[in-house]
Structure formats: structure tokens, C-alpha cells
Scaffold this motif. Structure first.
Motif, PDB file in Angstrom:
ATOM      1  N   THR A   1     128.785   7.464 -61.038  1.00  0.00           N
ATOM      2  CA  THR A   1     127.994   7.945 -62.168  1.00  0.00           C
ATOM      3  C   THR A   1     128.795   7.925 -63.459  1.00  0.00           C
ATOM      4  OG1 THR A   1     126.583   9.321 -60.770  1.00  0.00           O
ATOM      5  CG2 THR A   1     126.760   9.941 -63.079  1.00  0.00           C
TER       6      THR A   1
ATOM      7  N   LEU B   1     117.839   6.603 -65.437  1.00  0.00           N
ATOM      8  CA  LEU B   1     118.790   7.410 -64.691  1.00  0.00           C
ATOM      9  C   LEU B   1     118.068   8.373 -63.764  1.00  0.00           C
ATOM     10  CD1 LEU B   1     121.355   8.274 -67.511  1.00  0.00           C
ATOM     11  CD2 LEU B   1     121.277   6.282 -66.009  1.00  0.00           C
TER      12      LEU B   1
ATOM     13  N   ASP C   1     118.865   3.416 -61.663  1.00  0.00           N
ATOM     14  CA  ASP C   1     119.451   4.354 -60.709  1.00  0.00           C
ATOM     15  C   ASP C   1     118.337   4.904 -59.824  1.00  0.00           C
ATOM     16  OD1 ASP C   1     121.230   5.938 -59.407  1.00  0.00           O
ATOM     17  OD2 ASP C   1     121.598   7.322 -61.059  1.00  0.00           O
TER      18      ASP C   1
END
Length: 359
Positions: free
Chosen positions: A85, A124, A202
Motif C-alpha cells: 500500500t 483504492l 485495488d
């Protein structure tokens, strides 16, 4: 730029400068990039990030380097605490690294973030990636406008995205009224709304049903093949990664421990593994003898038979397993070879199961 709940986290929401107001399609054609068609569209060099100082310092990223070619789909994997991350957020400019460099389409992300953001979009996990009070179409138009694109010039693209993700009949509905899966689709469509050089996704299949997940895979493959958009994909869904990724970068303890084409990684870690089925129950004594010589797992007792998997070492042979069974009067009913997959590679390389986002 810090992403907070309720904010859009598409990287294009960074402050603009005069050089950042050109349409993204022109950017991808090379008019606003320092890269040629054969140069990497993403270059990460010796990236390091340390939190804290002295004895309390924690190095989350420790010299990560890799390049991504234009029009490719690359998987980025790592167990908990791997630094995945932090690496992604450093590439997007959401985290300032301690040292190292990141270039997107030839632009230094940290030296010229306004211009770099025109070439990258991101979705994300765990963040609200779109504005829920806007309609579906308004979200697509908003994110396209951040890249200097007007609604009339992007309508065809947005219509195709809405159709592709099954949102055409929801185009004028506020996002807040949609289901969780539909909101995930809107986030994906908004990330693709500008047609940037590089897209970070993601956990893009989270919340999608099987049909929608298959549609997403086809769309990502089409974007890479036909539009030369580069996709960096982070997911726990190994099947998705293995199906659509050209290569995989695996992080562990802040370092790159594997970086290769999926088929090559699978080939390197290929072992002789078999699934055997024998008649009757296998006694604990025989199981202990097998466990003592081979890697045996997945024991399953069926009605009148027993099934298990065995992985052979470098000096082992299947005949050795059969000899143990024969000596114990266990009749072999079936044997099948097992092919390794990306999850097997991940387990072998990291020594852990597919984990979360890491530090």
C-alpha cells in the motif's frame, strides 16, 4: 494529497497547473510525455519510505524498483506488512517517499505532481472513490473534467462504460441510491472515465457478482490491447490476476522478491504434485509414514475411499508413495497430476497466504 472518507481519490484530483490542462488523449499520444512508444510508462527506482526515526523507525518500503511497459496489465501482490500500500500511494503521490523516484509517462510524480496526475487514475480499496450525491453520469463527467475533458467529447466513452458495467439504466440516479455492487461499478467507470495512461485498481472485483467480474476482466484486457492503457492491479483474487495479468510483482518486507511473467513464475515453482485416491480408510500409521517422507495434505475421507494430495521433493518419485501404499495393502483407485497456479507461487515465495494491503 490525502484521501479521506467522502473524498474522491482519483489521482486526477490533485491541483492542476498550466501544463496539466491538456486532454488525456493527447497525453497518451505522446504530446505531453517525455517517453517514446517503447519506453516504460511507469518507472519506480529505489523507492524507500521510513516512518519515525531512531529506534522507533519503521522502514515500510526498502529499495523497490520495477518498470511497467505501456499497454500491459501488471499484478502487484504482497502479504500483510509487505509495503504494497505504501508503494502504491507513493506512486500516486499520496505518500512522499524518503528517497527514490517515480515517473509516470516520463513525468516525475513528486517533482511535478500536477502534470503527473494527468496520466494516472486510481481506485483504492476501503475509500469512497466517487461522490454519492452526484448521479452516475455526473461522476464520470466530473472526473473527466478534472483532466480537462469536456462532457461532449467524452460522452461516447462514458456511454460505453455505462453499458459495459450494466449502469446505462442508472445513469441519472444518485450513487447513494445504488447497491454496493453498483457503487463499485461506478467507481470503476469513474476511474476509467478520463482514459489515462496508467490505471491503478485495488480490489476491483470486490462486491461484484460473477457476471460483472467476468465483464471487468474482458474490459481490462480490451483497454490494454486496443487503447494501450496500462493497468496495475492489486487483488486477493488470484484467478483474476492469473487470467489477465501479463506479469506479477511480489513484495515482501518492503522489497521486491519476485518480478516475472505469470507463466514463468508458475513454471519456476512447478513441482511434482499429485492427487491420489485409494480404497478404504488410510490408518494413522500409514499417514505418519507418508508425512515423514513427503509433503502430504488435504486428506479427505469419502464413503469408501480416501483422497489426498502429495508433493514430491527433488529426490522423490511417485513410485515411493505407491510403495508405501502397497505395503499397507491400500489399493490405488486414481491418480491425477496437479498443476501449480499463481496462489501456489505466492505461498512458496512469501511463506504466507494472500494477505491484505500491507503497510
Amino acid at each position: 494529497m490525502n484521501a479521506t472518507e467522502g473524498e474522491a481519490v482519483d489521482a486526477s484530483s490533485a491541483p492542476e497547473d498550466d501544463s496539466a490542462r491538456k486532454p488525456t488523449d493527447a497525453n497518451r499520444s505522446g504530446e505531453d510525455t517525455a517517453t517514446g512508444p517503447d519506453d516504460p510508462v511507469l518507472s519506480v527506482r529505489d523507492l524507500r519510505k521510513t516512518y519515525g526515526s531512531g529506534d522507533d523507525a519503521v522502514r515500510a518500503v526498502d529499495g523497490v524498483s520495477f518498470e511497467v511497459e505501456r499497454g500491459s496489465v501488471v499484478g502487484l501482490l504482497g502479504p500483510n506488512g509487505a509495503g504494497k500500500t505504501t508503494t502504491i500511494k507513493s506512486i500516486l503521490g499520496l505518500v512522499v517517499p524518503s528517497s527514490g523516484s517515480v515517473r509516470v509517462a516520463g513525468v516525475d510524480v513528486h517533482a511535478d505532481p500536477g502534470r503527473a496526475y494527468q496520466h494516472v487514475g486510481a481506485m483504492l480499496e476501503g475509500a469512497r472513490n466517487v461522490y454519492w450525491r452526484l448521479t452516475v453520469r455526473e461522476n464520470l463527467e466530473f472526473f473527466a473534467a478534472l483532466g480537462g475533458q469536456h462532457a461532449e467529447s467524452t460522452r461516447d466513452r462514458h456511454d460505453r462504460l455505462l453499458e459495459q458495467f450494466g449502469l446505462a439504466d442508472k445513469a441519472d440516479d444518485p450513487v447513494n441510491e445504488l447497491s454496493r455492487g453498483q457503487k463499485q461499478k461506478v467507481s470503476l467507470a469513474a476511474t476509467l472515465a478520463r482514459g489515462t495512461d496508467v490505471v491503478f485498481l485495488d480490489e476491483p472485483t470486490l462486491g461484484l457478482d460473477v457476471e460483472a467480474s467476468l465483464e471487468l476482466r474482458r474490459e481490462l484486457a480490451r483497454l490494454a490491447d486496443e487503447e494501450e492503457i496500462t493497468v496495475v492491479l492489486s487483488s486477493h483474487d488470484m484467478e483474476v490476476l492469473e487470467e489477465i495479468c501479463d506479469r506479477v510483482v511480489i513484495l515482501s518486507d518492503g522489497r521486491v522478491i519476485a518480478d516475472d511473467a505469470v507463466e514463468d513464475l508458475v513454471g519456476v515453482f512447478e513441482t511434482q504434485a499429485y492427487q491420489l485416491v485409494v480404497a478404504g480408510d488410510v490408518t494413522s500409521e500409514v499417514r505418519d509414514r507418508l508425512d515423514g517422507r513427503f509433503r502430504v495434505e488435504n486428506w479427505e475421507s469419502l464413503e469408501d475411499r480416501t483422497r489426498f494430495d502429495v508433493t514430491l521433493g527433488e529426490d522423490d518419485t511417485l513410485y515411493g508413495v505407491l510403495d508405501v501404499l502397497r505395503e499397507a495393502d491400500h489399493r490405488l483407485l486414481d491418480v491425477d497430476g496437479l498443476e501449480p497456479d499463481l496462489e501456489d507461487v505466492f505461498l512458496d515465495v512469501t511463506g504466507t497466504g494472500p494477505g491484505g494491503d500491507g503497510a
